[in-house]
Structures are given as structure tokens and as C-alpha cells.
Design a protein around this motif. Structure first.
Motif, PDB file in Angstrom:
ATOM      1  N   ARG A 148       0.815  -1.222   0.000  1.00  0.00           N
ATOM      2  CA  ARG A 148       0.000   0.000   0.000  1.00  0.00           C
ATOM      3  C   ARG A 148       0.846   1.269   0.000  1.00  0.00           C
TER       4      ARG A 148
ATOM      5  N   LYS B  11       1.683  -3.379   4.414  1.00  0.00           N
ATOM      6  CA  LYS B  11       0.665  -4.239   3.803  1.00  0.00           C
ATOM      7  C   LYS B  11       1.245  -4.862   2.534  1.00  0.00           C
TER       8      LYS B  11
ATOM      9  N   ASP C  97       2.271  -7.496   7.384  1.00  0.00           N
ATOM     10  CA  ASP C  97       1.904  -6.126   7.741  1.00  0.00           C
ATOM     11  C   ASP C  97       3.035  -5.175   7.377  1.00  0.00           C
TER      12      ASP C  97
END
Length: 199
Positions: free
Chosen positions: A130, A143, A164
Motif C-alpha cells: 500500500r 501491507k 503487515d
């Protein structure tokens, strides 16, 4: 250098129509079309595809609208491709580049690592996420999804690591994953709170 160059004395603005090449103190070579130079703000800008090569052999392909603050040595661009001196390719949206410290920040990042990573040129190591940033010491992607599968020939993507946070420690030459899942054919198989391996 350009075919037609105009100077607006009232606005202290230089406009180069058509193909233009700019040499900034032998540090940055800029090639573009229809480019502006605001002398009072010390800023170069345009909305055509632009190519910049720096003195460290990093290459920047600015796909859309960009601004180059000459004094701060900062570039803003809507969409860009950056190829570093090690042939790693970074694709960003809403990009901010600090040329003084080689720091890049942006959204919707995709990194295509040089194919010989992991000692096998048939690999196609990629990470996408992201957002993230990169500098001389590390790359961080949030992400993130990573795989070495070559997907050009559609023979895989059999596996991937989603995390993550993905971190490439460039000094130690290690890939690190935080809160990650190993997926095989879209199934979550194994949870790893922390995982690392050499690049």
C-alpha cells in the motif's frame, strides 16, 4: 537546451517548448517536453513524461505531472519508476524523492528486485504494498506481498508471503517480515510473527 525557449520577464518564468534537455551542475540530467523553470521559486515542473539521471547512476522516470525543487533537491510526482544503481526497479504513486539523502516515499509501491537475488536468475523477486519508503540503508513496505515466482509465463504464482510490514535491510542484506502469512494457492498455511532470510 531546446528548440524554442521563451522567457516571461514579468513572471521570471522560462518555458521550453518541445523536446528539452537540462543539465544541473553535472549532478542531474533531465530530459522532457514542454517544461517550465520558475526562476524566483527555483523550481522546474511539467506534465509530460520526464527522465532524470543523477550523478550516482540512479534513474527516475516520471510518468505524469512533476515538480523539482532545485534548492532542496526534492522531486514530487504523481506516478514514477525509479531504477537504482543496482538495477532494482521501484514503481510508486504520489512519490516524493529527496535526492540529497536518496530517500523515496510513496503510495501503491511495487519493487522488482534484480533477478540474480537468491542466486537464481530465473527467479522474479517482487514485493508490492500500500505504501512505503526507501533510502540507502533500508526499504520498508506496508501491507506487503512478496514472492520470487516468475509470473510472466503464468506458470506460477504458487506461493507468497503477505506481511503487515516488509523490510529490506540493505546493509545486512536481509529481508524481514512482521506479522506475516505464508499463502499457498490463496490458502493461509502458516503464520509467522517474525521471519527473515538473506536477500
Amino acid at each position: 537546451k531546446g528548440n524554442k525557449i521563451f522567457y516571461d520577464r514579468n513572471k521570471d518564468l522560462v518555458y521550453s517548448s518541445g523536446y528539452t534537455e537540462i543539465d544541473l551542475d553535472k549532478r542531474y540530467n533531465i530530459k522532457s517536453n514542454d517544461i517550465y523553470y520558475d526562476r524566483s521559486l527555483k523550481e522546474i515542473y511539467g506534465d509530460k513524461k520526464t527522465f532524470i539521471k543523477d550523478y550516482k547512476n540512479n534513474f527516475y522516470e516520471l510518468e505524469e505531472q512533476f515538480e523539482f525543487d532545485i534548492e532542496r533537491e526534492v522531486i514530487k510526482s504523481k506516478k514514477s519508476i525509479v531504477i537504482d544503481k543496482n538495477d532494482n526497479k521501484y514503481i510508486f504513486e504520489n512519490l516524493l524523492i529527496n535526492l540529497k539523502n536518496n530517500e523515496i516515499v510513496g503510495k501503491e509501491i511495487k519493487v522488482e528486485f534484480e533477478d540474480s537475488y537468491f542466486g537464481n536468475k530465473k527467479n522474479d523477486p517482487k514485493v508490492r504494498g500500500r505504501g512505503g519508503y526507501s533510502n540507502e540503508e533500508e526499504l520498508k513496505v506496508y501491507k506487503a506481498v512478496f514472492s520470487t515466482c516468475n509470473i510472466e509465463n503464468k506458470k506460477c504464482r504458487g506461493w507468497e508471503l503477505s506481511a503487515d510490514e516488509f523490510k529490506h535491510n540493505k546493509k545486512r542484506k536481509i529481508f524481514e517480515y512482521y506479522n506475516s502469512w505464508l499463502r499457498i494457492f490463496d490458502f493461509k498455511v502458516f503464520y509467522l510473527p517474525y521471519f527473515n532470510h538473506p536477500d
